[in-house]
Design a protein around this motif. Structure first.
Motif, mmCIF file in Angstrom:
data_model
loop_
_atom_site.group_PDB
_atom_site.id
_atom_site.type_symbol
_atom_site.label_atom_id
_atom_site.label_comp_id
_atom_site.label_asym_id
_atom_site.label_seq_id
_atom_site.Cartn_x
_atom_site.Cartn_y
_atom_site.Cartn_z
ATOM 1 N N HIS A 294 0.731 -1.266 0.016
ATOM 2 C CA HIS A 294 0.081 -0.021 0.058
ATOM 3 C C HIS A 294 0.964 1.203 -0.059
ATOM 4 O O HIS A 294 1.968 1.330 0.350
ATOM 5 C CB HIS A 294 -0.924 -0.159 1.203
ATOM 6 C CG HIS A 294 -0.230 -0.079 2.499
ATOM 7 N ND1 HIS A 294 0.263 1.120 3.236
ATOM 8 C CD2 HIS A 294 0.412 -1.009 3.229
ATOM 9 C CE1 HIS A 294 0.979 0.701 4.411
ATOM 10 N NE2 HIS A 294 1.064 -0.823 4.420
ATOM 11 N N ALA B 288 -2.763 4.197 -2.486
ATOM 12 C CA ALA B 288 -3.822 3.274 -2.764
ATOM 13 C C ALA B 288 -3.365 1.843 -2.189
ATOM 14 O O ALA B 288 -2.159 1.920 -1.893
ATOM 15 C CB ALA B 288 -4.241 3.413 -4.327
ATOM 16 N N VAL B 289 -4.217 0.895 -2.294
ATOM 17 C CA VAL B 289 -3.769 -0.537 -1.974
ATOM 18 C C VAL B 289 -3.225 -1.084 -3.458
ATOM 19 O O VAL B 289 -4.181 -1.190 -4.515
ATOM 20 C CB VAL B 289 -5.069 -1.236 -1.768
ATOM 21 C CG1 VAL B 289 -4.459 -2.557 -1.193
ATOM 22 C CG2 VAL B 289 -5.302 -0.694 -0.401
ATOM 23 N N ASP B 290 -2.037 -1.468 -3.233
ATOM 24 C CA ASP B 290 -1.192 -2.001 -4.642
ATOM 25 C C ASP B 290 -1.570 -3.761 -4.780
ATOM 26 O O ASP B 290 -1.783 -4.019 -5.752
ATOM 27 C CB ASP B 290 0.160 -1.915 -4.588
ATOM 28 C CG ASP B 290 0.727 -0.594 -4.544
ATOM 29 O OD1 ASP B 290 1.247 -0.052 -5.450
ATOM 30 O OD2 ASP B 290 0.531 0.161 -3.489
ATOM 31 N N GLY C 147 4.493 0.037 -3.351
ATOM 32 C CA GLY C 147 4.217 0.284 -2.144
ATOM 33 C C GLY C 147 4.876 -0.296 -1.077
ATOM 34 O O GLY C 147 5.758 -1.033 -1.243
ATOM 35 N N TYR D 25 -7.608 6.985 -8.647
ATOM 36 C CA TYR D 25 -6.295 7.081 -8.390
ATOM 37 C C TYR D 25 -5.588 7.229 -9.760
ATOM 38 O O TYR D 25 -5.821 5.915 -10.301
ATOM 39 C CB TYR D 25 -5.515 6.095 -7.499
ATOM 40 C CG TYR D 25 -4.372 6.115 -7.098
ATOM 41 C CD1 TYR D 25 -3.513 7.351 -6.355
ATOM 42 C CD2 TYR D 25 -3.107 5.274 -7.689
ATOM 43 C CE1 TYR D 25 -2.347 7.571 -6.139
ATOM 44 C CE2 TYR D 25 -1.966 5.559 -7.502
ATOM 45 C CZ TYR D 25 -1.569 6.493 -6.835
ATOM 46 O OH TYR D 25 -0.131 6.762 -6.525
ATOM 47 N N ARG E 65 -8.739 2.189 -2.474
ATOM 48 C CA ARG E 65 -7.854 3.407 -2.016
ATOM 49 C C ARG E 65 -7.277 2.955 -0.574
ATOM 50 O O ARG E 65 -6.125 3.352 0.012
ATOM 51 C CB ARG E 65 -8.472 4.751 -1.601
ATOM 52 C CG ARG E 65 -8.731 5.348 -3.140
ATOM 53 C CD ARG E 65 -7.647 5.595 -4.069
ATOM 54 N NE ARG E 65 -6.677 6.326 -3.431
ATOM 55 C CZ ARG E 65 -6.418 7.716 -3.561
ATOM 56 N NH1 ARG E 65 -7.412 8.301 -4.158
ATOM 57 N NH2 ARG E 65 -5.528 8.202 -2.806
ATOM 58 N N SER E 66 -7.856 2.397 0.210
ATOM 59 C CA SER E 66 -7.443 1.830 1.788
ATOM 60 C C SER E 66 -8.213 0.580 2.097
ATOM 61 O O SER E 66 -9.485 0.109 1.588
ATOM 62 C CB SER E 66 -7.768 2.963 2.549
ATOM 63 O OG SER E 66 -8.778 3.239 3.052
ATOM 64 N N TYR F 100 -4.640 0.719 5.725
ATOM 65 C CA TYR F 100 -3.668 0.456 4.820
ATOM 66 C C TYR F 100 -4.024 1.343 3.797
ATOM 67 O O TYR F 100 -4.914 0.971 2.820
ATOM 68 C CB TYR F 100 -3.364 -0.833 4.488
ATOM 69 C CG TYR F 100 -3.012 -1.488 5.718
ATOM 70 C CD1 TYR F 100 -1.739 -1.646 6.247
ATOM 71 C CD2 TYR F 100 -3.972 -2.738 6.232
ATOM 72 C CE1 TYR F 100 -1.418 -2.280 7.429
ATOM 73 C CE2 TYR F 100 -3.693 -3.406 7.265
ATOM 74 C CZ TYR F 100 -2.436 -3.262 8.089
ATOM 75 O OH TYR F 100 -2.308 -4.092 9.306
ATOM 76 N N GLY F 101 -3.323 2.294 3.189
ATOM 77 C CA GLY F 101 -3.798 3.180 1.923
ATOM 78 C C GLY F 101 -4.060 4.392 2.395
ATOM 79 O O GLY F 101 -3.927 4.993 3.725
ATOM 80 N N GLU F 102 -4.644 5.302 1.771
ATOM 81 C CA GLU F 102 -5.373 6.569 2.024
ATOM 82 C C GLU F 102 -6.727 6.530 2.161
ATOM 83 O O GLU F 102 -7.460 5.910 1.205
ATOM 84 C CB GLU F 102 -4.750 7.733 1.094
ATOM 85 C CG GLU F 102 -3.189 7.966 1.146
ATOM 86 C CD GLU F 102 -2.770 8.939 0.378
ATOM 87 O OE1 GLU F 102 -3.749 9.632 -0.503
ATOM 88 O OE2 GLU F 102 -1.876 9.385 0.557
#
Length: 277
Positions: free
Chosen positions: A166, A169-171, A194, A217, A224-225, A238-240
Motif C-alpha cells: 500500500h 492506494a492499495v497495490d 508500495g 487514483y 484506496r484503503s 492501509y492506504g489513504e
C-alpha cells in the motif's frame, strides 16, 4: 467452495401458441444457478420480495432497508444518491418463479461442473460443507479494471496471515490459509509497488469485517484503503482514506476467503463468509 453450482426448476408461464391456444400445463425448465446471488448482503438471509437495489445495483431485503438509519445511503458501497433504494422488480419476478428441487428428486440433474467439484473434495471437506453450508459471497467493492480472481475456499478452516502492499492506494494483497491442517499462500493479487505490511492472526482469531475506501487514483477506480477487523482487534488503515467508504461485514460469521479484481493495483475486493454453526 468458490461457487456452488445448483440446479433449480423455474416454472414458466403457460405458452401461447400461434393458433391462439394455451398449453394445459406450465413448462418446467431446468436451469443452472448460483444461490449466493440470491442472498441479502447485509443480513445474509435469502432474498424475498420486495427486493430493493441502490443506483449501483446492490440488492437489499426489505427488512434491512427499513432498518437503515439513512435510506439514501447504500449499505454495501455507501454511495449516497437522491433516489436511494428502488424496487428491483426483475429480481422479484425471478425469485417468485424459482422452485428448488433436490438433486435426488430428479434423476440426472447434477451438472458436470458440480460432479467435478464434488469429486475433488475430501471426505472431511464434504462433511464440513454439509454441516456449515457453502460460504456466502459478498462484493466485490471497487472498479472493473484489471483481471478477476477468486479463491477456492473448500477445506479452509481459517485465514492465518494477510499481506498488503500500500501507498496512496492499495497495490496488492496476498493471504495465507490453513486448509486441512496445511498452511498455504495465495499468489499476490496486484502489483509490487508500495510498502508491505503483514497481519498475523492468533489461532483463535478470525476476520469479521473488511472496510476501507474506493475511489479514483491516477484515473483508475480502485481500492484506496483497507482496514481489517477481527474478533479481537483492528489492523490498519492501509492506504489513504480517499473516496467513498465501504465495508463488508461478516454479520455473525467469519471471513474465510477473498475474491476481486487486480492489475498493477487492487481494483476491487470481495469476501467469502462462513456462518458459524
Amino acid at each position: 467452495m468458490d461457487k456452488t453450482v445448483t440446479k433449480t426448476v423455474v416454472k414458466a408461464e403457460p405458452q401461447q401458441h400461434h393458433h391462439g391456444s394455451t398449453s394445459a400445463a406450465a413448462e418446467l425448465i431446468a436451469v443452472g444457478g448460483d444461490p449466493e446471488s440470491l442472498i441479502c448482503p447485509k443480513c445474509l438471509h435469502r432474498l424475498k420480495p420486495p427486493v430493493f437495489q441502490c443506483a449501483a445495483g446492490h440488492l437489499l431485503c426489505t427488512t434491512c432497508r427499513d432498518e437503515l438509519p439513512e435510506k439514501n445511503e447504500c449499505a454495501s458501497c455507501f454511495f449516497t444518491t437522491a433516489t436511494g433504494y428502488t424496487r428491483c422488480y426483475g429480481v422479484e419476478r425471478i425469485l417468485q418463479s424459482i422452485r428448488v428441487v433436490s438433486h435426488n428428486a430428479i434423476r440426472g440433474m447434477l451438472v458436470c461442473n458440480e460432479k467435478e467439484e464434488h469429486g475433488k473434495m475430501s471426505p472431511s471437506q464434504a462433511g464440513n460443507e454439509q454441516r456449515q453450508g457453502p460460504p456466502v459471497k459478498l462484493g466485490p467493492c471497487g472498479g472493473d479494471g484489471g483481471g478477476s480472481w477468486k479463491v477456492d475456499v473448500r477445506g479452509i478452516s481459517r485465514i492465518v496471515k494477510v499481506r498488503v502492499r500500500h501507498a496512496a492506494a492499495v497495490d496488492a494483497i496476498a493471504v495465507m490459509y490453513e486448509r486441512d491442517g496445511r498452511k498455504e499462500w495465495t499468489k499476490r493479487w496486484g502489483g509490487s509497488g508500495g510498502k508491505r505490511s503483514e497481519i498475523c492472526l492468533q489461532p483463535e482469531e478470525y476476520i469479521t469485517c473488511v472496510k476501507g475506501h474506493i475511489g479514483y487514483y491516477n484515473d483508475w477506480f480502485v481500492v484506496r484503503s483497507l482496514t481489517f477487523v477481527t474478533n479481537l482487534r483492528t489492523f490498519g488503515r492501509y492506504g489513504e482514506a480517499e473516496g467513498a467508504p465501504f465495508q463488508l461485514p461478516a454479520a455473525g460469521g467469519r471471513i474465510v476467503g477473498f475474491h476481486g479484481r487486480s492489475g498493477n493495483l487492487l481494483d476491487a475486493l470481495g469476501t467469502y463468509v462462513r456462518m458459524d454453526v
